[in-house]
Design a protein around this motif. Structure first.
Motif, PDB file in Angstrom:
ATOM      1  N   VAL A 256       0.877  -1.164   0.000  1.00  0.00           N
ATOM      2  CA  VAL A 256       0.000   0.000   0.000  1.00  0.00           C
ATOM      3  C   VAL A 256       0.913   1.213   0.000  1.00  0.00           C
ATOM      4  CG1 VAL A 256      -1.873   1.224   1.151  1.00  0.00           C
ATOM      5  CG2 VAL A 256      -1.720  -1.265   1.345  1.00  0.00           C
ATOM      6  N   SER A 257       0.650   2.164  -0.863  1.00  0.00           N
ATOM      7  CA  SER A 257       1.505   3.345  -0.925  1.00  0.00           C
ATOM      8  C   SER A 257       1.589   4.012   0.445  1.00  0.00           C
ATOM      9  CB  SER A 257       0.982   4.333  -1.971  1.00  0.00           C
ATOM     10  OG  SER A 257      -0.361   4.691  -1.704  1.00  0.00           O
ATOM     11  N   PRO A 258       2.769   4.465   0.857  1.00  0.00           N
ATOM     12  CA  PRO A 258       2.923   5.081   2.173  1.00  0.00           C
ATOM     13  C   PRO A 258       2.005   6.305   2.310  1.00  0.00           C
ATOM     14  CG  PRO A 258       5.057   4.685   1.140  1.00  0.00           C
ATOM     15  CD  PRO A 258       4.026   4.456   0.089  1.00  0.00           C
ATOM     16  N   PRO A 259       1.438   6.527   3.498  1.00  0.00           N
ATOM     17  CA  PRO A 259       0.600   7.717   3.679  1.00  0.00           C
ATOM     18  C   PRO A 259       1.360   8.985   3.302  1.00  0.00           C
ATOM     19  CG  PRO A 259       0.362   6.240   5.541  1.00  0.00           C
ATOM     20  CD  PRO A 259       1.483   5.686   4.707  1.00  0.00           C
ATOM     21  N   SER A 260       0.691   9.834   2.552  1.00  0.00           N
ATOM     22  CA  SER A 260       1.304  11.067   2.072  1.00  0.00           C
ATOM     23  C   SER A 260       0.255  12.166   2.064  1.00  0.00           C
ATOM     24  CB  SER A 260       1.877  10.872   0.663  1.00  0.00           C
ATOM     25  OG  SER A 260       0.832  10.730  -0.286  1.00  0.00           O
ATOM     26  N   SER A 261       0.648  13.342   1.627  1.00  0.00           N
ATOM     27  CA  SER A 261      -0.281  14.477   1.569  1.00  0.00           C
ATOM     28  C   SER A 261      -1.008  14.542   0.242  1.00  0.00           C
ATOM     29  CB  SER A 261       0.476  15.782   1.812  1.00  0.00           C
ATOM     30  OG  SER A 261       1.522  15.938   0.868  1.00  0.00           O
ATOM     31  N   ALA A 262      -0.953  13.467  -0.559  1.00  0.00           N
ATOM     32  CA  ALA A 262      -1.631  13.426  -1.854  1.00  0.00           C
ATOM     33  C   ALA A 262      -3.085  13.023  -1.681  1.00  0.00           C
ATOM     34  CB  ALA A 262      -0.919  12.462  -2.793  1.00  0.00           C
ATOM     35  N   ILE A 263      -3.871  13.222  -2.726  1.00  0.00           N
ATOM     36  CA  ILE A 263      -5.308  12.962  -2.651  1.00  0.00           C
ATOM     37  C   ILE A 263      -5.642  11.498  -2.926  1.00  0.00           C
ATOM     38  CG2 ILE A 263      -5.859  13.412  -5.076  1.00  0.00           C
ATOM     39  CD1 ILE A 263      -8.319  14.978  -4.079  1.00  0.00           C
ATOM     40  N   SER A 264      -4.696  10.717  -3.423  1.00  0.00           N
ATOM     41  CA  SER A 264      -4.983   9.326  -3.758  1.00  0.00           C
ATOM     42  C   SER A 264      -3.919   8.401  -3.184  1.00  0.00           C
ATOM     43  CB  SER A 264      -5.069   9.148  -5.279  1.00  0.00           C
ATOM     44  OG  SER A 264      -3.837   9.475  -5.886  1.00  0.00           O
ATOM     45  N   LEU A 265      -4.277   7.135  -3.044  1.00  0.00           N
ATOM     46  CA  LEU A 265      -3.304   6.119  -2.675  1.00  0.00           C
ATOM     47  C   LEU A 265      -3.537   4.887  -3.526  1.00  0.00           C
ATOM     48  CD1 LEU A 265      -4.098   4.356   0.715  1.00  0.00           C
ATOM     49  CD2 LEU A 265      -5.798   5.571  -0.621  1.00  0.00           C
ATOM     50  N   CYS A 266      -2.540   4.005  -3.560  1.00  0.00           N
ATOM     51  CA  CYS A 266      -2.578   2.847  -4.446  1.00  0.00           C
ATOM     52  C   CYS A 266      -2.309   1.574  -3.649  1.00  0.00           C
ATOM     53  CB  CYS A 266      -1.539   3.003  -5.551  1.00  0.00           C
ATOM     54  SG  CYS A 266      -1.527   1.649  -6.755  1.00  0.00           S
ATOM     55  N   VAL A 267      -3.136   0.572  -3.872  1.00  0.00           N
ATOM     56  CA  VAL A 267      -2.958  -0.752  -3.274  1.00  0.00           C
ATOM     57  C   VAL A 267      -2.576  -1.713  -4.390  1.00  0.00           C
ATOM     58  CG1 VAL A 267      -4.026  -2.569  -1.896  1.00  0.00           C
ATOM     59  CG2 VAL A 267      -4.797  -0.207  -1.640  1.00  0.00           C
ATOM     60  N   GLU A 268      -1.428  -2.370  -4.260  1.00  0.00           N
ATOM     61  CA  GLU A 268      -1.011  -3.354  -5.258  1.00  0.00           C
ATOM     62  C   GLU A 268      -1.301  -4.751  -4.744  1.00  0.00           C
ATOM     63  OE1 GLU A 268       2.596  -2.975  -7.555  1.00  0.00           O
ATOM     64  OE2 GLU A 268       2.902  -0.933  -6.774  1.00  0.00           O
ATOM     65  N   PHE A 269      -1.875  -5.589  -5.628  1.00  0.00           N
ATOM     66  CA  PHE A 269      -2.235  -6.957  -5.285  1.00  0.00           C
ATOM     67  C   PHE A 269      -1.199  -7.943  -5.832  1.00  0.00           C
ATOM     68  CE2 PHE A 269      -6.865  -5.388  -5.682  1.00  0.00           C
ATOM     69  CZ  PHE A 269      -6.859  -4.943  -4.364  1.00  0.00           C
ATOM     70  N   ALA A 270      -1.283  -9.162  -5.342  1.00  0.00           N
ATOM     71  CA  ALA A 270      -0.444 -10.238  -5.870  1.00  0.00           C
ATOM     72  C   ALA A 270      -0.847 -10.537  -7.310  1.00  0.00           C
ATOM     73  CB  ALA A 270      -0.595 -11.485  -5.006  1.00  0.00           C
ATOM     74  N   PRO A 271       0.086 -11.053  -8.107  1.00  0.00           N
ATOM     75  CA  PRO A 271      -0.249 -11.395  -9.500  1.00  0.00           C
ATOM     76  C   PRO A 271      -1.411 -12.370  -9.557  1.00  0.00           C
ATOM     77  CG  PRO A 271       2.126 -11.482  -9.147  1.00  0.00           C
ATOM     78  CD  PRO A 271       1.512 -11.303  -7.789  1.00  0.00           C
ATOM     79  N   GLY A 272      -2.240 -12.191 -10.565  1.00  0.00           N
ATOM     80  CA  GLY A 272      -3.359 -13.087 -10.772  1.00  0.00           C
ATOM     81  C   GLY A 272      -4.676 -12.583 -10.230  1.00  0.00           C
ATOM     82  N   VAL A 273      -4.641 -11.587  -9.355  1.00  0.00           N
ATOM     83  CA  VAL A 273      -5.883 -11.025  -8.836  1.00  0.00           C
ATOM     84  C   VAL A 273      -6.544 -10.205  -9.946  1.00  0.00           C
ATOM     85  CG1 VAL A 273      -6.876  -9.415  -7.158  1.00  0.00           C
ATOM     86  CG2 VAL A 273      -5.065 -10.991  -6.456  1.00  0.00           C
ATOM     87  N   ASN A 274      -7.834 -10.356 -10.093  1.00  0.00           N
ATOM     88  CA  ASN A 274      -8.576  -9.639 -11.132  1.00  0.00           C
ATOM     89  C   ASN A 274      -9.052  -8.302 -10.569  1.00  0.00           C
ATOM     90  OD1 ASN A 274     -10.358  -8.702 -13.097  1.00  0.00           O
ATOM     91  ND2 ASN A 274     -11.111 -10.742 -13.594  1.00  0.00           N
ATOM     92  N   ASP A 275      -8.238  -7.275 -10.730  1.00  0.00           N
ATOM     93  CA  ASP A 275      -8.578  -5.973 -10.140  1.00  0.00           C
ATOM     94  C   ASP A 275      -9.774  -5.316 -10.815  1.00  0.00           C
ATOM     95  OD1 ASP A 275      -7.200  -5.443 -12.487  1.00  0.00           O
ATOM     96  OD2 ASP A 275      -5.860  -3.937 -11.630  1.00  0.00           O
ATOM     97  N   VAL A 276      -9.981  -5.603 -12.096  1.00  0.00           N
ATOM     98  CA  VAL A 276     -11.131  -5.037 -12.801  1.00  0.00           C
ATOM     99  C   VAL A 276     -12.429  -5.604 -12.226  1.00  0.00           C
ATOM    100  CG1 VAL A 276     -12.306  -4.844 -15.019  1.00  0.00           C
ATOM    101  CG2 VAL A 276      -9.817  -4.609 -14.904  1.00  0.00           C
ATOM    102  N   ALA A 277     -12.462  -6.906 -12.016  1.00  0.00           N
ATOM    103  CA  ALA A 277     -13.657  -7.535 -11.450  1.00  0.00           C
ATOM    104  C   ALA A 277     -13.902  -7.051 -10.024  1.00  0.00           C
ATOM    105  CB  ALA A 277     -13.512  -9.055 -11.477  1.00  0.00           C
ATOM    106  N   ILE A 278     -12.832  -6.866  -9.260  1.00  0.00           N
ATOM    107  CA  ILE A 278     -12.987  -6.378  -7.886  1.00  0.00           C
ATOM    108  C   ILE A 278     -13.550  -4.964  -7.887  1.00  0.00           C
ATOM    109  CG2 ILE A 278     -11.662  -5.597  -5.874  1.00  0.00           C
ATOM    110  CD1 ILE A 278      -9.951  -8.073  -6.141  1.00  0.00           C
ATOM    111  N   ALA A 279     -13.054  -4.099  -8.763  1.00  0.00           N
ATOM    112  CA  ALA A 279     -13.564  -2.728  -8.838  1.00  0.00           C
ATOM    113  C   ALA A 279     -15.045  -2.730  -9.209  1.00  0.00           C
ATOM    114  CB  ALA A 279     -12.757  -1.921  -9.849  1.00  0.00           C
ATOM    115  N   GLN A 280     -15.436  -3.615 -10.119  1.00  0.00           N
ATOM    116  CA  GLN A 280     -16.844  -3.695 -10.516  1.00  0.00           C
ATOM    117  C   GLN A 280     -17.712  -4.199  -9.371  1.00  0.00           C
ATOM    118  OE1 GLN A 280     -16.496  -6.235 -13.951  1.00  0.00           O
ATOM    119  NE2 GLN A 280     -16.070  -4.530 -15.354  1.00  0.00           N
ATOM    120  N   ALA A 281     -17.204  -5.173  -8.607  1.00  0.00           N
ATOM    121  CA  ALA A 281     -17.952  -5.687  -7.464  1.00  0.00           C
ATOM    122  C   ALA A 281     -18.110  -4.623  -6.381  1.00  0.00           C
ATOM    123  CB  ALA A 281     -17.251  -6.921  -6.898  1.00  0.00           C
ATOM    124  N   LEU A 282     -17.062  -3.843  -6.149  1.00  0.00           N
ATOM    125  CA  LEU A 282     -17.128  -2.790  -5.143  1.00  0.00           C
ATOM    126  C   LEU A 282     -18.091  -1.682  -5.572  1.00  0.00           C
ATOM    127  CD1 LEU A 282     -13.364  -2.513  -4.116  1.00  0.00           C
ATOM    128  CD2 LEU A 282     -15.225  -3.493  -2.771  1.00  0.00           C
TER     129      LEU A 282
END
Length: 336
Positions: A256-282
């Motif tokens: 997970v990107s270190p906490p910062s003063s930016a407006i966004s953060l990024c979570v990286e998953f292990a290879p093989g995780v379907n991030d598109v499907a997860i975003a649609q489910a959320l």
């Protein structure tokens, strides 16, 4: 503020301008000196209708249809859309915060190199000027466009931008800094391009919104923008910490990107995780995130989620962060 600037004596509001409202350009010049250690002439500043408009002006002014623009992977999706609409060929080069860019073994002429400023979007980590310098030495682009999308007062050393260079341009936005509906930004361009790009902007997009520009100028001159930046960056740091603490121990989360003063953060998953499907489910749970993989090159296998902290705070943020964790955990265990 609107009432204070709409006076009969302010004839600047009644006419076209060259590259924007003059007092706003002076206010931006002083703001850049204070916050970004950038010292430029007022004539080098062009007021735009936000980041996309600034990038579009660069694409139209500096490249022809079929030219190549080099972008980092993962990239800012909005810039890629603008370059695609302008008919440019996009060459995406993976960037890793520790090791830098993956350089091509062979490369044709590169007209534009589009790079993130001092804080990378979407990875939400600091960039490194040395990485960008190495990339530009390898590609030899005709022009380098740096998008100063998010920043704090102490990270200007990560910028490659040089006001004395004949090929470096800087894109900035008040829409991201303040609120999206403002849609005002700026370009800082080489001196020899200021006149031609100003004329091109006037011919293509026309001038306008003088009243909005006058109000923003007064807001900056009064010191209110500096105060806002200091306050909101403290707030963003706290909000990011809340999300970071909820997400870092989830299964399949690599980082997970270190906490910062930016407006966004990024979570990286292990290879093989379907991030598109997860975003649609959320999204079905009214949790809005952006998958990372669609903004990565075909050779870049990274997957994850990009999320913002601009709209929620306090107890609401804590509650929604907990809800996000509860929804994410089973999705990640399934690999979705």
């Amino acid at each position: 503020l609107y009432a204070s600037v709409t006076v009969p004596q302010n004839a600047l509001l009644l006419s076209y301008s060259t590259g924007g409202y003059g007092p706003l350009k002076r206010a931006i010049r002083e703001f850049l000196a204070r916050w970004r250690n950038i010292h430029c002439d007022t004539e080098q500043i062009i007021i735009t209708d936000g980041t996309h408009n600034g990038i579009e002006l660069c694409a139209v002014a500096l490249a022809d249809v079929g030219d190549t623009v080099a972008m980092e992977s993962p990239c800012y999706w909005g810039a890629r859309n603008v370059f695609t609409a302008a008919g440019l060929n996009i060459d995406m080069l993976p960037w890793q915060p520790d090791t830098g860019h993956t350089l091509p073994t062979a490369s044709g002429p590169v007209t534009l190199a589009y790079l993130t400023g001092s804080h990378h979007y979407p990875l939400s980590v600091p960039t490194r000027a040395a990485h960008k310098q190495r990339l530009c030495e390898a590609l030899a682009p005709r022009y380098v466009v740096e998008d100063d999308y998010e920043f704090n007062r102490d990270d200007h050393a990560n910028l490659l931008f040089d006001t004395t260079s004949e090929r470096h341009l800087l894109v900035g936005s008040f829409s991201k800094m303040m609120f999206p509906g403002l849609r005002l930004g700026y370009l800082v361009v080489p001196r020899h391009l200021a006149g031609p790009m100003n004329r091109l902007r006037s011919e293509l997009f026309r001038e306008g919104r003088m009243l909005d520009q006058a109000v923003l100028a007064q807001f900056i001159f009064d010191g209110d923008l500096d105060a806002w930046c200091r306050r909101i960056q403290r707030d963003y740091l706290g909000r990011q910490q809340v999300l970071h603490d909820q997400l870092c121990s989830l299964p399949q989360v690599r980082s997970v990107s270190p906490p910062s003063s930016a407006i966004s953060l990024c979570v990286e998953f292990a290879p093989g995780v379907n991030d598109v499907a997860i975003a649609q489910a959320l999204l079905k749970e009214h949790l809005i995130v952006r998958p990372l993989s669609p903004v990565c090159a075909a050779s870049d296998p990274r997957v994850g989620l990009v999320m913002g902290v601009g709209m929620l705070s306090g107890e609401t943020l804590a509650r929604e962060a907990q809800r996000l964790r509860r929804r994410l955990e089973p999705l990640l265990r399934q690999g979705h």
